[in-house]
Scaffold this motif. Sequence first.
Motif, PDB file in Angstrom:
ATOM      1  N   THR A  33      83.197  25.331   3.935  1.00  0.00           N
ATOM      2  CA  THR A  33      84.324  24.916   4.787  1.00  0.00           C
ATOM      3  C   THR A  33      85.647  25.352   4.165  1.00  0.00           C
ATOM      4  OG1 THR A  33      83.095  22.995   5.583  1.00  0.00           O
ATOM      5  CG2 THR A  33      85.496  22.937   5.834  1.00  0.00           C
ATOM      6  N   LEU A  34      85.774  25.159   2.865  1.00  0.00           N
ATOM      7  CA  LEU A  34      87.019  25.528   2.177  1.00  0.00           C
ATOM      8  C   LEU A  34      87.196  27.043   2.131  1.00  0.00           C
ATOM      9  CD1 LEU A  34      86.859  22.996  -0.787  1.00  0.00           C
ATOM     10  CD2 LEU A  34      88.341  22.871   1.221  1.00  0.00           C
ATOM     11  N   ALA A  35      86.093  27.773   1.937  1.00  0.00           N
ATOM     12  CA  ALA A  35      86.177  29.238   1.839  1.00  0.00           C
ATOM     13  C   ALA A  35      86.687  29.845   3.137  1.00  0.00           C
ATOM     14  CB  ALA A  35      84.804  29.809   1.485  1.00  0.00           C
ATOM     15  N   ARG A  36      86.280  29.261   4.265  1.00  0.00           N
ATOM     16  CA  ARG A  36      86.722  29.807   5.554  1.00  0.00           C
ATOM     17  C   ARG A  36      88.227  29.659   5.748  1.00  0.00           C
ATOM     18  NH1 ARG A  36      81.638  27.702   7.438  1.00  0.00           N
ATOM     19  NH2 ARG A  36      82.606  25.711   8.002  1.00  0.00           N
ATOM     20  N   ALA A  37      88.811  28.624   5.142  1.00  0.00           N
ATOM     21  CA  ALA A  37      90.241  28.371   5.338  1.00  0.00           C
ATOM     22  C   ALA A  37      91.096  28.855   4.170  1.00  0.00           C
ATOM     23  CB  ALA A  37      90.467  26.871   5.549  1.00  0.00           C
ATOM     24  N   ASN A  38      90.457  29.324   3.115  1.00  0.00           N
ATOM     25  CA  ASN A  38      91.193  29.684   1.908  1.00  0.00           C
ATOM     26  C   ASN A  38      92.003  30.966   2.092  1.00  0.00           C
ATOM     27  OD1 ASN A  38      91.122  31.209  -0.991  1.00  0.00           O
ATOM     28  ND2 ASN A  38      91.385  28.996  -1.197  1.00  0.00           N
ATOM     29  N   ARG A  39      93.283  30.903   1.746  1.00  0.00           N
ATOM     30  CA  ARG A  39      94.180  32.054   1.941  1.00  0.00           C
ATOM     31  C   ARG A  39      93.913  33.188   0.955  1.00  0.00           C
ATOM     32  NH1 ARG A  39      99.869  29.077   1.676  1.00  0.00           N
ATOM     33  NH2 ARG A  39      98.719  28.114  -0.044  1.00  0.00           N
ATOM     34  N   GLU A  40      93.355  32.865  -0.212  1.00  0.00           N
ATOM     35  CA  GLU A  40      93.101  33.887  -1.223  1.00  0.00           C
ATOM     36  C   GLU A  40      91.770  34.592  -1.015  1.00  0.00           C
ATOM     37  OE1 GLU A  40      93.598  32.531  -5.223  1.00  0.00           O
ATOM     38  OE2 GLU A  40      95.161  31.117  -4.657  1.00  0.00           O
ATOM     39  N   GLY A  41      91.002  34.118  -0.028  1.00  0.00           N
ATOM     40  CA  GLY A  41      89.703  34.738   0.224  1.00  0.00           C
ATOM     41  C   GLY A  41      88.676  34.435  -0.843  1.00  0.00           C
ATOM     42  N   SER A  43      85.432  33.075  -2.687  1.00  0.00           N
ATOM     43  CA  SER A  43      84.058  32.929  -2.220  1.00  0.00           C
ATOM     44  C   SER A  43      83.602  31.481  -2.373  1.00  0.00           C
ATOM     45  CB  SER A  43      83.130  33.834  -3.032  1.00  0.00           C
ATOM     46  OG  SER A  43      83.039  33.349  -4.368  1.00  0.00           O
ATOM     47  N   PRO A  44      82.575  31.054  -1.617  1.00  0.00           N
ATOM     48  CA  PRO A  44      82.034  29.693  -1.779  1.00  0.00           C
ATOM     49  C   PRO A  44      81.589  29.430  -3.215  1.00  0.00           C
ATOM     50  CG  PRO A  44      81.228  30.648   0.264  1.00  0.00           C
ATOM     51  CD  PRO A  44      81.960  31.743  -0.463  1.00  0.00           C
ATOM     52  N   ALA A  45      81.043  30.452  -3.877  1.00  0.00           N
ATOM     53  CA  ALA A  45      80.578  30.258  -5.256  1.00  0.00           C
ATOM     54  C   ALA A  45      81.748  29.946  -6.193  1.00  0.00           C
ATOM     55  CB  ALA A  45      79.840  31.512  -5.734  1.00  0.00           C
ATOM     56  N   THR A  46      82.834  30.678  -6.037  1.00  0.00           N
ATOM     57  CA  THR A  46      84.027  30.423  -6.871  1.00  0.00           C
ATOM     58  C   THR A  46      84.580  29.027  -6.603  1.00  0.00           C
ATOM     59  OG1 THR A  46      84.609  32.766  -6.864  1.00  0.00           O
ATOM     60  CG2 THR A  46      86.366  31.218  -7.411  1.00  0.00           C
ATOM     61  N   ILE A  47      84.623  28.653  -5.335  1.00  0.00           N
ATOM     62  CA  ILE A  47      85.144  27.332  -4.975  1.00  0.00           C
ATOM     63  C   ILE A  47      84.230  26.232  -5.517  1.00  0.00           C
ATOM     64  CG2 ILE A  47      85.600  25.783  -3.030  1.00  0.00           C
ATOM     65  CD1 ILE A  47      86.650  28.222  -1.498  1.00  0.00           C
TER      66      ILE A  47
END
Length: 346
Positions: A33-41, A43-47
């Motif tokens: 969910t956060l990855a889809r809205a993240n401005r820096e692009g 990845s889900p793994a990084t988040i």
Amino acid sequence: MQTGPQIGEREREILTAIVETFIATGEPVGSRTLARANREGLSPATIRNVMADLSDAGLLEQPHTSAGRVPTTEAYRYYVEQLTGKARLSDEDENIIQGSLHGIADVQEFMERTSHVLSLISHNVGVAVAIGGPKNALEHVYFSRLGDQKVLAVLVTRSGLVRDRVLRLDLPQSELDAAARFINENFRGWTMEALRTELARLLEQERSEYDRLMVSVEQLYRQGALAGDDTAQVVYVEGAANLVAGEQDRQRLQELLKTLEEKQKMVDLLGAYLDAKQEAVRVVIGLDQALPSMRNFVLIGAPARVGGEVMGSLAVIGPTRMDYQHAITTVSYIARLFDKVLNESE
């Protein structure tokens, strides 16, 4: 306010996104969910790695093994610190407040409407407490003989509040005028509590030196001509229904509603957390120190002043998952408006 955890810019942005997403949805927040809205692009793994660090720092918790994360109490405190001084009231909310409170000259009426407006805008519980003070001090009294055994007593306070009552007394108008003149000349500007205390002392001390004037004053006093509830704290609470919709724990809901109904507990709650000397809005997350049943609730409040004199307090009370920005800006704006409106009404 205590300094929150020291975290980096990336961690701060992701934590802010989690808090605001959880406030909006009420559902645990996942990395996708956060990855889809993240401005820096990112990845889900990084988040996920960042979320793990935030969990280790005590800012996130995982309600179920397969679920996303939710903010802890410490996370809300950190989030509120970041908001301080940055939040702004929307034009729409400002218009609602102005329309509801414009033209009010009485402290208690202002507070009553304030509880409604706070509830309306925050979608939580709005609380306002009006206390006695110079604005509720004596402006003047007037006594009028209505007939045998009947006297009309009219009391006007500096807030513009008018109280009248009919007393069972038989005094000529000349003595009523003299008694009113004595009270107005000696006690104008006194709070009603101080006036009654001093008058009782005078009547007791000078019992042997009564003249007709003091006899009349005593009779009026004993019959309640100067009685009133102005020294009591008047509490206005509105919006309990807003909590019913969001509270799943029935027992906790019953305890909360019972607390809101007990007005003295609300006075004690605001008194425990709001300092008359504070200038800014205070946000308290976790109210269990004052009331154990409100461990997962938040108070956002401020004193209500006219000039430098505290006339009461106002607050929003709700669950930790609330729109802090909305509530903080609303409380701050109304507290400032209180001073402006009541000063202009003088």
